[in-house]
Motif scaffolding. Sequence first.
Motif, mmCIF file in Angstrom:
data_model
loop_
_atom_site.group_PDB
_atom_site.id
_atom_site.type_symbol
_atom_site.label_atom_id
_atom_site.label_comp_id
_atom_site.label_asym_id
_atom_site.label_seq_id
_atom_site.Cartn_x
_atom_site.Cartn_y
_atom_site.Cartn_z
ATOM 1 N N PHE A 94 37.405 80.943 95.824
ATOM 2 C CA PHE A 94 38.582 80.972 94.965
ATOM 3 C C PHE A 94 39.514 82.133 95.307
ATOM 4 O O PHE A 94 40.743 82.003 95.211
ATOM 5 C CB PHE A 94 38.167 81.046 93.502
ATOM 6 C CG PHE A 94 37.747 79.713 92.919
ATOM 7 C CD1 PHE A 94 37.421 78.646 93.738
ATOM 8 C CD2 PHE A 94 37.677 79.522 91.549
ATOM 9 C CE1 PHE A 94 37.039 77.419 93.220
ATOM 10 C CE2 PHE A 94 37.301 78.301 91.010
ATOM 11 C CZ PHE A 94 36.978 77.250 91.848
ATOM 12 N N GLU A 97 41.626 81.044 98.043
ATOM 13 C CA GLU A 97 42.627 80.079 97.595
ATOM 14 C C GLU A 97 43.853 80.797 97.023
ATOM 15 O O GLU A 97 44.989 80.413 97.291
ATOM 16 C CB GLU A 97 42.029 79.135 96.542
ATOM 17 C CG GLU A 97 40.920 78.227 97.062
ATOM 18 C CD GLU A 97 41.380 77.271 98.138
ATOM 19 O OE1 GLU A 97 42.554 76.838 98.105
ATOM 20 O OE2 GLU A 97 40.571 76.962 99.030
ATOM 21 N N TRP A 98 43.634 81.837 96.235
ATOM 22 C CA TRP A 98 44.761 82.613 95.706
ATOM 23 C C TRP A 98 45.561 83.252 96.836
ATOM 24 O O TRP A 98 46.792 83.296 96.806
ATOM 25 C CB TRP A 98 44.262 83.694 94.758
ATOM 26 C CG TRP A 98 43.841 83.215 93.401
ATOM 27 C CD1 TRP A 98 42.605 83.341 92.838
ATOM 28 C CD2 TRP A 98 44.643 82.534 92.422
ATOM 29 N NE1 TRP A 98 42.592 82.790 91.582
ATOM 30 C CE2 TRP A 98 43.834 82.293 91.298
ATOM 31 C CE3 TRP A 98 45.984 82.120 92.396
ATOM 32 C CZ2 TRP A 98 44.309 81.648 90.148
ATOM 33 C CZ3 TRP A 98 46.453 81.473 91.265
ATOM 34 C CH2 TRP A 98 45.632 81.244 90.160
ATOM 35 N N ASP A 255 46.016 73.520 91.844
ATOM 36 C CA ASP A 255 44.713 73.915 91.300
ATOM 37 C C ASP A 255 44.779 75.163 90.429
ATOM 38 O O ASP A 255 43.730 75.662 89.996
ATOM 39 C CB ASP A 255 43.730 74.193 92.450
ATOM 40 C CG ASP A 255 43.337 72.953 93.219
ATOM 41 O OD1 ASP A 255 43.158 71.908 92.584
ATOM 42 O OD2 ASP A 255 43.200 73.034 94.453
ATOM 43 N N ASP A 256 45.951 75.689 90.158
ATOM 44 C CA ASP A 256 46.051 76.993 89.506
ATOM 45 C C ASP A 256 45.260 77.081 88.199
ATOM 46 O O ASP A 256 44.579 78.074 87.938
ATOM 47 C CB ASP A 256 47.510 77.342 89.234
ATOM 48 C CG ASP A 256 48.273 77.657 90.512
ATOM 49 O OD1 ASP A 256 47.940 77.081 91.562
ATOM 50 O OD2 ASP A 256 49.202 78.478 90.459
ATOM 51 N N LEU A 259 41.637 77.369 89.138
ATOM 52 C CA LEU A 259 41.298 78.618 89.819
ATOM 53 C C LEU A 259 41.186 79.776 88.835
ATOM 54 O O LEU A 259 40.364 80.681 89.003
ATOM 55 C CB LEU A 259 42.346 78.944 90.883
ATOM 56 C CG LEU A 259 42.426 78.017 92.093
ATOM 57 C CD1 LEU A 259 43.619 78.376 92.958
ATOM 58 C CD2 LEU A 259 41.140 78.078 92.920
#
Length: 365
Positions: A94, A97-98, A255-256, A259
Amino acid sequence: MSSSISPQSIDESNLRDWLNTQAMALGFDGLRITDTHLGPATDRLKEWLEQGCHGQMEYMQRHAELRSNPELLVPGTVRVICVSMNYLPPETDFDAEWQRLENLSQAVVSMYARGRDYHKVLRNRLQEFAQRIEERIGKLGYRVFTDSAPLMEVELARKAGLGWRGKHTLLLNRESGSTFFLGEILVDVPLPIDQAIEEHCGTCTSCIDVCPTQAITAPYQLDARRCISYLTIENPDSIPVEFRKAMGNRVYGCDDCQLICPWNKFAKRSQLPDFAQRHGLGQATLLQLWSWTEQEFEQRHEGSAIRRIGYSRWRRNLAVAMGNALASGVEKGAITEALKSALPSADPLVTEHIEWALGQNARPT
């Protein structure tokens, strides 16, 4: 749909243990059973549709009555077997991902869509599961679904106890967060039912606060017309200008809200090869994906959920992300050249988004 099985012929305790074992053997991570009565959820759906929050998803309005009553969808249904299947590949991180969301040269595809089309994966396994049930207890009437029919599957799964509905409207589970798919088997056998579980969101509003377009208008209320997943996938038309900057480099889904959710610290990874990312979609840059021809798009997304949006919407989404990259001063020369060279052969939808993107080049960084 009709069954010759009587309630008295079902050995409930042994059958339930067997159902759980079979579900796990087929790759499912959870199983619960509920009846068909959706109660207040039908009124909430009606209100949501009347407010127009479904945008251009006309099929939701068209089949609203069926969504409200599984017995109308499949006559004879008395129970719904609800299952979940985790989809995160083992390498998912994750924090990474950010970081990708902050690097505007990257193309961010929603985590669920980087592997094989989940509709096919779940449907095949649900069908096999139903056949195994039939072999165990005798001929029954059934149909299998996974996000493929007018069925309120999140509400059914919530009612069955597979999780609770988070403030972002997705289903949450204490053991696996929200990163799982849902599937259903509608049956005409009165199997024992499970109970809903307690909610555990408390006072947390992280998902509401983080949403780039403020699509979560209040706890448990989503305006799809503002949601980046809707805008990049379901929306067939031009992306409203007021949401383009907020899209950032998200080219398929968003996906925020997942996440940021504290419960996804417990999100379990899937060992199924079907959900492993394909064609580098977890690391691809905007320019790499923009370079794909229509034939390459079709070939590389064969068996993928992404393929159904078509090449034009794919290019539309990429053009917006490339415009946001230009506005931030990222790879200006290469991105400008790529966009300009595509203009002569672009269709009207893509042309409009390319021209908007090129216009971002003049914005101060």
